[in-house]
Design an enzyme around this catalytic site. Structure first.
Site, PDB file in Angstrom:
ATOM      1  CG  ASP B  52       3.835 -50.599  16.453  1.00 13.78           C
ATOM      2  OD1 ASP B  52       4.352 -49.887  17.339  1.00 13.78           O
ATOM      3  OD2 ASP B  52       3.227 -50.148  15.468  1.00 13.78           O
ATOM      4  CE1 TYR B 119       9.724 -52.684   9.679  1.00  8.98           C
ATOM      5  CE2 TYR B 119      10.450 -50.868   8.308  1.00  8.98           C
ATOM      6  CZ  TYR B 119      10.244 -51.411   9.557  1.00  8.98           C
ATOM      7  OH  TYR B 119      10.567 -50.694  10.668  1.00  8.98           O
TER       8      TYR B 119
END
Lengths: 277, 277
Positions: B52, B119
């Site tokens: 994003d 992540y």
């Protein structure tokens, strides 16, 4: 009418410097627009230092006269809320932050009353870190190298005192009557603290996350010529890389010639740390 | 025709995410434009993760087919030189960096062949640091607070295994057949290394300068739903602040309802660290 003094930190990477410009985003312009809207009156700031595009501040100062009708102890918070509101989107924090707002005697002027400033300059001799690209100077084109911190520190020491720093002045600045300045202190430290200090005694010195591959120049004086800290840094880096001997500093100063000094380090490793009154 | 796989790091703060968009600056768009010009042919990248806007990458992957006529071992350097040239001004380094370029067998696809991802998410419980505003999540509106790292770590542990993570999926993503995913590992660490590790054994974990006031979530799995890591982070922060008990995670998972989980943490603390094949 009250006279206010602000202590301001900013990330200079998104700004075309401090000074207001008609068509560029500058820190002064951003603050004046935000505060004029916030207080519904014309706010004009007198900043201490006209930092260049990309240069950061941990302790810039600016004074202004105004009748704000708000308790001074609430001022910084109100201003910071307004600055965050200026950002687009709900998440991003402001790149400018008012650290302190205080009242000062009538007639006090953030620039004219300034007695000296301290700058720091962050240098990395490690590999390029894209997350620090706007905050440190990656020397040697970002290929890991060794900088001789002791030699740099020896060279830095020769800058101290009252001397003519014409060799360290770039063309294009405001014309000055004299190029004599007094350097109070100039030292080069490995990230984490003073060079040669035992590890346990080292303290963080870099503002935005000092790292093992970083070296910091800390320099204070009664005033600095145009690009002076950046030319000093470029010259010290050349000493650190072994391209110049530390004692060349003396000859560079004597030359009174910009061509005698080293390259101009980029703006984004430079931080205005403190202003003295 | 060769098939190439790139490992890419980027500072996502200046980009509207990975995926190419007609009128916004995106990482994919920036790379495709730069490489198409560089190699004088149409380069189309298959990226692993559609990060994003504001999300960073330390190890994004992208594959592409092309006949480049250049030795593979020189590819990363040539690409990085071109990326730096794309920046305006002579000083700024590129926010995108090719870490590695390698040849892969015909038919290999960076997204379809992905077996999992890791992540990290950086959280600060200290005062707002404007220089980290795009790189960490300042919880508690940037007012210093205490996060219970042990409680957060206990909660994170309950996410492990194969479970239905519907409660941690935001609306608006690509429709998925199933919301069942397998989390390989989920742990919360104080900056500098594993929680409770002796200081001397701690290693830097944060990519852009881990600091004492930082906490890092590291999470890996076979796949993640839309905004899943950010919703997990928001929920763990609420556990850290004492607003939820660690074992509430079980009930949140059972609920299969987004409303049961915590807030969505902002994008800018999130880093795609690694892709597994």
């Amino acid at each position: 009418m009250s006279n206010y003094l602000l202590t301001i930190a900013y990330d200079g990477s998104g700004f075309h410097g401090w000074q207001r410009q008609p068509s560029e985003k500058t820190v002064q312009g951003h603050l004046e627009t935000t505060f004029s809207r916030l207080f519904n009156r014309d706010i004009k700031l007198n900043g201490t230092s006209r930092t260049d595009a990309g240069v950061h501040a941990l302790g810039q100062r600016a004074s202004f006269d105004a009748d704000l009708g708000i308790p001074t102890e609430r001022l910084a918070r109100v201003m910071n809320n307004a600055l965050c509101g200026c950002e687009e989107g709900g998440f991003a924090l402001s790149p400018v932050r008012i650290i302190k707002a205080e009242e000062v005697p009538e007639g006090f002027h953030a620039r004219f009353d300034c007695k000296g400033k301290k700058y720091i300059y962050r240098i990395s001799c490690g590999e390029i870190d894209i997350f620090r690209r706007n905050y440190v100077y990656h020397v040697n084109d970002g290929k890991p190298c060794i900088l001789d911190v002791d030699a740099m520190n020896e060279a830095a020491g020769l800058l101290k005192g009252t001397q003519d720093f014409k060799s360290f002045e770039a063309a294009g600045g405001t014309p000055r009557e004299s190029t004599v300045r007094t350097i109070f202190q100039a030292k080069v430290m490995a990230a984490g603290g003073e060079i040669n200090a035992p590890a346990a005694e080292r303290k963080p010195t870099a503002p935005a996350g000092g790292r093992d591959d970083e070296i910091v120049l800390e320099i204070s004086g009664d005033g600095f010529l145009y690009n002076m800290v950046r030319i000093i840094t470029g010259t010290l880096v050349e000493v650190g890389l072994g391209k110049r001997r530390p004692d060349e500093i003396k000859k560079i100063i004597e030359a009174k010639d910009r061509a005698a000094a080293g390259h101009t380090a980029p703006p984004y490793g430079l931080y205005l740390k403190e202003v003295y009154y």
